[in-house]
Design an enzyme around this catalytic site. Sequence first.
Site, PDB file in Angstrom:
ATOM      1  CG  ASP A  20     -31.624   0.358  52.774  1.00 33.73           C
ATOM      2  OD1 ASP A  20     -31.255  -0.250  51.737  1.00 33.73           O
ATOM      3  OD2 ASP A  20     -31.426   1.566  52.957  1.00 33.73           O
TER       4      ASP A  20
ATOM      5  NE  ARG B  96     -29.273   1.270  50.284  1.00 35.10           N
ATOM      6  CZ  ARG B  96     -29.022   2.531  50.604  1.00 35.10           C
ATOM      7  NH1 ARG B  96     -28.140   3.225  49.903  1.00 35.10           N
ATOM      8  NH2 ARG B  96     -29.651   3.105  51.615  1.00 35.10           N
TER       9      ARG B  96
ATOM     10  CG  HIS C  96     -28.341   0.272  56.899  1.00 36.68           C
ATOM     11  ND1 HIS C  96     -28.312   1.181  55.866  1.00 36.68           N
ATOM     12  CD2 HIS C  96     -29.645   0.196  57.286  1.00 36.68           C
ATOM     13  CE1 HIS C  96     -29.528   1.617  55.634  1.00 36.68           C
ATOM     14  NE2 HIS C  96     -30.361   1.050  56.483  1.00 36.68           N
TER      15      HIS C  96
ATOM     16  CB  CYS D  45     -30.077   3.936  58.473  1.00 34.59           C
ATOM     17  SG  CYS D  45     -31.781   3.371  58.708  1.00 34.59           S
TER      18      CYS D  45
HETATM   19 CO    CO Z   1     -32.158   1.806  57.064  1.00 37.49          CO
END
Ligand code: CO
Length: 218
Positions: free
Chosen positions: A52, A54, A106, A109
Amino acid sequence: MVKEHISAGDNYKRLLDNNRKFVAKKLAEDPMFFHHLAKGQSPDFLWVGCSDSRVPANEITGTESGEIFVHRNVANIVDLTDMNFLSVLHYSVDVLKVRHIIVCGHYGCGGVLAAMGNTHIGVANHWLTHIKDVYNQNRVELESMVEEDERGRRLVELNVLQQVKNLAKIPHVQKAWKHRELQIHGWVYGLSDGILHDLDAMHDGLNDIDPIYRYDNL
Ligand code: CO
């Protein structure tokens, strides 16, 4: 999201411009910065995180180039048949001799949330079966939760805990434990507040793992 209808244009050039600014800033702070980096790496940490965009390992931990060896995949999975991951693990543990392995999931997700559903989304479903298995093993706890959001957050945590356990099953990790200190940590990152949470699931030896996974001839 209408991204595909907009020309890609020169957007990418911003990254190259930023790179020149990064170089100038680093050299202003330390004229020998890249000279030292080019000599080699000796990171203390292996990061196993989600792909990801982020959750950038260096940025959220305030670390510099050379401090973290990084492996990222969809939903931070430790797959014991994944040659890519096993190569990263072998090199970082046996050669670089990292002292800590951090599995970082996270909240929010997409991989974990997709694994909770029943929609076939393509080849990624094969990968996400790892998380469906975690769900299945913890079904009673997860299905006692009324809110789907709460269930999703818990599955993110349970997935990290399972991947920490998977790391402890790997002979390279167990072999390292015979000779030196190596800690495995499970963390979860909050996308909405930027906070890293330690799940207090640290493993640093064979005593933490079920006997069937231990090797006694390493
Ligand atoms: Co993720």
